[in-house]
Design an enzyme around this catalytic site. Structure first.
Site, PDB file in Angstrom:
ATOM      1  N   ILE A 121      -7.129  -2.143 -12.123  1.00  0.00           N
ATOM      2  CA  ILE A 121      -8.229  -1.367 -11.565  1.00  0.00           C
ATOM      3  C   ILE A 121      -8.701  -0.378 -12.625  1.00  0.00           C
ATOM      4  CG2 ILE A 121      -8.969   0.187  -9.722  1.00  0.00           C
ATOM      5  CD1 ILE A 121      -8.078  -2.653  -8.762  1.00  0.00           C
ATOM      6  N   GLU A 122      -9.950  -0.537 -13.056  1.00  0.00           N
ATOM      7  CA  GLU A 122     -10.580   0.362 -13.993  1.00  0.00           C
ATOM      8  C   GLU A 122     -11.484   1.293 -13.201  1.00  0.00           C
ATOM      9  OE1 GLU A 122     -13.671   0.176 -17.832  1.00  0.00           O
ATOM     10  OE2 GLU A 122     -12.916  -1.675 -16.932  1.00  0.00           O
ATOM     11  N   ILE A 123     -11.335   2.591 -13.407  1.00  0.00           N
ATOM     12  CA  ILE A 123     -12.182   3.574 -12.741  1.00  0.00           C
ATOM     13  C   ILE A 123     -12.931   4.307 -13.847  1.00  0.00           C
ATOM     14  CG2 ILE A 123     -12.309   5.505 -11.146  1.00  0.00           C
ATOM     15  CD1 ILE A 123      -9.464   4.624 -10.188  1.00  0.00           C
TER      16      ILE A 123
END
Length: 127
Positions: A121-123
Site C-alpha cells: 500500500i503506497e500512500i
C-alpha cells in the site's frame, strides 16, 4: 480519447476479514459499506474496494484471486506528514519512505506499508 473514464471499484481478496477491516477502516479511515447478501466494501471518495474472503469469493471473480497480490497507490486527502503520524499512532510500520515517485498525473511524495495480507500500500501526496 480513451474508452475508459475512471475506476469505480476493485476487489481485494483477504484471509482475515477483521484484520482487513481494522486496517482499511481504523488505520486508513475509509468508510465501511455493506451491500447485497452481507458483502462488505471500503469507500473513499468516489471509489470503493469490495472485499472477498479467500475460498468464499463472489462470482464472477478473478481467475486466480489471491491475498497479498495487490500493489495499490492512494492519494491522501491530508498532508503526508499527517498520514505518517497516523501510521505511527496505529503501530503500522513504514517499509519505505517518504520517497519521491511519479504518479498518473504528477510527481508524488509517498510512504509504503503492508496491509494484513501483505498487499503493498503506497500512500502519497501530490507535489
Amino acid at each position: 480519447m480513451s474508452l475508459i473514464d475512471h475506476l469505480d471499484h476493485l476487489v481485494l481478496t483477504c484471509v482475515d476479514v477483521e484484520a482487513t477491516r481494522r486496517f482499511y477502516i481504523d488505520v486508513l479511515q475509509m468508510k465501511l459499506e455493506t451491500f447485497g447478501d452481507g458483502r462488505m466494501a471500503f469507500r473513499f471518495g468516489n471509489q470503493k474496494i469490495n472485499l472477498h474472503v479467500r475460498g468464499a469469493e463472489f462470482e464472477p471473480k478473478a481467475h486466480l484471486p489471491v491475498p497479498g497480490a495487490l500493489d495499490l497507490c492512494f492519494i491522501a486527502s491530508v498532508p503526508l506528514d499527517r498520514v505518517i503520524e497516523r501510521l505511527a499512532q496505529m503501530n503500522v510500520p513504514i517499509i519505505e519512505g517518504p520517497v519521491e515517485r511519479t504518479g498518473a498525473t504528477q510527481k508524488l511524495r509517498s510512504v509504503y506499508v503492508r496491509d494484513p495480507d501483505y498487499n503493498l500500500i503506497e500512500i502519497s501526496e501530490l507535489i
